[in-house]
Structures are given as structure tokens and as C-alpha cells.
Design a protein around this motif. Sequence first.
Motif, mmCIF file in Angstrom:
data_model
loop_
_atom_site.group_PDB
_atom_site.id
_atom_site.type_symbol
_atom_site.label_atom_id
_atom_site.label_comp_id
_atom_site.label_asym_id
_atom_site.label_seq_id
_atom_site.Cartn_x
_atom_site.Cartn_y
_atom_site.Cartn_z
ATOM 1 N N THR A 135 -4.527 -8.693 -2.669
ATOM 2 C CA THR A 135 -3.546 -8.090 -2.737
ATOM 3 C C THR A 135 -3.758 -6.653 -3.602
ATOM 4 N N GLU A 136 -3.180 -5.694 -2.801
ATOM 5 C CA GLU A 136 -2.905 -4.483 -3.675
ATOM 6 C C GLU A 136 -1.721 -3.895 -3.600
ATOM 7 N N ASP A 137 -1.445 -2.711 -4.446
ATOM 8 C CA ASP A 137 0.010 -2.381 -4.489
ATOM 9 C C ASP A 137 0.079 -0.651 -4.176
ATOM 10 N N GLY A 148 3.379 -0.220 -3.308
ATOM 11 C CA GLY A 148 4.435 -1.080 -3.800
ATOM 12 C C GLY A 148 5.521 -0.316 -4.218
ATOM 13 N N SER A 195 -0.967 -8.612 0.762
ATOM 14 C CA SER A 195 -0.112 -7.605 0.479
ATOM 15 C C SER A 195 -0.356 -6.501 0.103
ATOM 16 N N ALA A 210 1.975 -4.354 -1.412
ATOM 17 C CA ALA A 210 3.177 -4.015 -2.156
ATOM 18 C C ALA A 210 3.033 -4.933 -3.453
ATOM 19 N N ALA A 211 1.861 -5.353 -3.744
ATOM 20 C CA ALA A 211 1.777 -6.409 -4.988
ATOM 21 C C ALA A 211 1.668 -5.722 -6.068
ATOM 22 N N THR A 212 2.772 -5.300 -6.756
ATOM 23 C CA THR A 212 2.804 -4.522 -7.871
ATOM 24 C C THR A 212 1.912 -4.980 -9.005
ATOM 25 N N ARG A 269 -1.338 -5.137 -8.920
ATOM 26 C CA ARG A 269 -2.772 -5.682 -8.172
ATOM 27 C C ARG A 269 -3.358 -4.401 -7.565
#
Length: 367
Positions: free
Chosen positions: A161-163, A166, A244, A246-248, A250
Motif C-alpha cells: 500500500t502506498e498513497d 491518494g 493500493s 491510494a492508501a492515504t 502509507r
Amino acid sequence: MTEIGIGLIGGGYMGKAHAVAMAAVGAVFDTPLRPRLEMVAASSPASSERYRAAYGFARAGRDWQEVVADPRVEAVVIAAPQATHRAIAEAAFAAGKPVFCEKPLGASLADAEAMVAAAEASGLPNMIGFNYVRTPATQFVRQLLAEGAIGQVTWFRGEHTEDFLGDPEAPANWRCFGRAAGCMGDLSPHMVNCALALMGPIAELSARVETIHPTRGGVAVDNDDHGQMMVRFAGGAMGHLYFSRAATGRKMGYAYEIHGTKGAIRFDQEDQNAVHLYRAEGPEATRGFTRILTGPAHPDYLPFCQGPGHGTGYQDQIIIEARDFLQAIQSGEPVWPTFREGLAVARVIDTAFASAEDGRWHPVPAA
């Protein structure tokens, strides 16, 4: 010691990482093969020259074809966009040159299958760039599982998971177009590879894939922002994988948790020098997760640093990859992970898309 001429295709984010790794690997691991930064090519002659000067290559190529054909280039590293991987790899194998290719193996399952066929027909060394699984911490986890440290494994939860996408107001960029550049094509290969490395093959899965923000700056997005899979591993354990972009909050959420009959393991790449190990033994009142800091006793740590707890970093993972690639070339024997491991990942992801389309459980073909 023997020199080997390295040709690098792609000079951006990963191109720089591989250039630095090839320049440093001999000093870190005292490898019998010592890379010579021979030629680099990027998207234009001007970009190639810029990267040549920045990274210390002897020459800049007009295009990737010149790099592959050059007689002083003896091994090829592909760090270009995934849509180019197949053509470059096939040409390099035809020219008799070992290939290291960044993930994903290709832009499609058909690409991955063709690249494995070309690699195996050539008999030449080939590797794929799954760098996160090479941290001393995750290599240590592989050892723990092989030794049965937590008993029979019953459950695996993994995420990448990254953002970086996001913010719904962020404008569209190249990652917003084409299936290969979506979250499932771009981020999920790392954690799928991790799951396969730690748990073995996935027998079947049920997946959902979604686009959270269908437009960005008035431009339609045509690929996915996140996806998830329920999985059954061939060994019998259940699992769940989530990906993800869009994982705010992360930034590098390559994380997993593994439960067994005698203990459990937790790891998070944002704290990449620590493994959390729980052993179901001793008085209940004193049981708990132990935070183990990596050090010289863990795989591939000592060449970087003699001090426990001082830690390794992202670039060190790429240097370990370079060592493995050179070892494969020198020995003539395959070193994990090869292109075939990249194909195994591609088949899981292709199966996930098929499941997301019809809402059913699907068996995963063997690689």
C-alpha cells in the motif's frame, strides 16, 4: 577478478538504483565478477548522455538496440517501462547476453510467457527484480518458516500500500493509463511474489479490483487504484492480499502477518530492519511479540555493516540483487528469482483480473 560490461536500459528511478548497485557490488560483496559500467540508453540520445554523465557509464547509446548489440556489453539490465521488457529481453537473449529485468516481467501474461520461453531456450542467466523480498529481515523470515518456528502456518495477510495517488485532486499521469501501469500491474507483483516466496503456490483465489477516482483533472482514468484477493495456498493455509496506490498515509506499506500453530510473525517495510516474532511458549503472562533488530547474524547484513541494529536500506536491496545476478552469470546456475518466478506472479495477477470480472473463485495455473 574479471570485469563484465554492463548495459543499462532506462536511467530513471530504477535505472539509477541499478547503476549505483553495479558500481558498489564489488566492494560490498567482493564479487569475482566486477561490473564495468559500459553503456546506458534511455528514451532519447539526450537523456542517455545525461544518465551517462551522472552515473559514470563509459558510453551513451542512441537507443536500447545499440546497447544490446554492442560487443562490449556482456549483460543487460532492463529498467525501462514494462511495455518494452519483452522486446529488449528477447533481443538480448538472441545476442547471447544474460538479462536482469525489473518487475513486472512484461506488460501482459503473454509477454511473461514469451520472455520465459526465450530465456529458457537460450540457457542464459536471467533474473527478475523483486527487491523487497531480499531484505535481511524477510530472508530471515523465510528461514524461520522453513525451520517450522511458528508451527503449521494457517493464515497469511499481505499488503502493498502506498498513497502516491491518494489525493483525488492529483492530476493524471502515465500511471493512470493502461492495465500494466495500474495498481495491480505496478504494485501487486511485489506482494504476490512475497506471498509465493513465504507460503508457496496459490491454488485458487477470489478477487476484486476497483478504480477509486475515475477521473483526474477532467481526464478519464482507465486502470485500477486498488485490489484485493482472498486466496487458498496449495499448502492449505488461507490468506488475504491487498494492494493500493491510494492508501492515504502509507508510503511503503509492504507488510505481512503470518499465523501458525506455534507462533506468529509480523513485518512492515516502513520498519524494514525489524521482525516481530511471537512464540506460543512459556507462561501466558510473559508471552508477547519480540522485536528482533536485524544485524550481522541475519542474511546479507554483514557485508554492509558490522553493527547490529544499524540497519540496511532500499539501495542495499538492489546491491544484493546485483550480487545474485553476477553469481548466476559466474556459476551458470539459476539464482532465485528467475524469469519463471516472474511468470508465476503474472499468472496470479491475470487470474485475479478474471475473478474480478465474473465474481467467481478461480484456480491459478501452475507456472
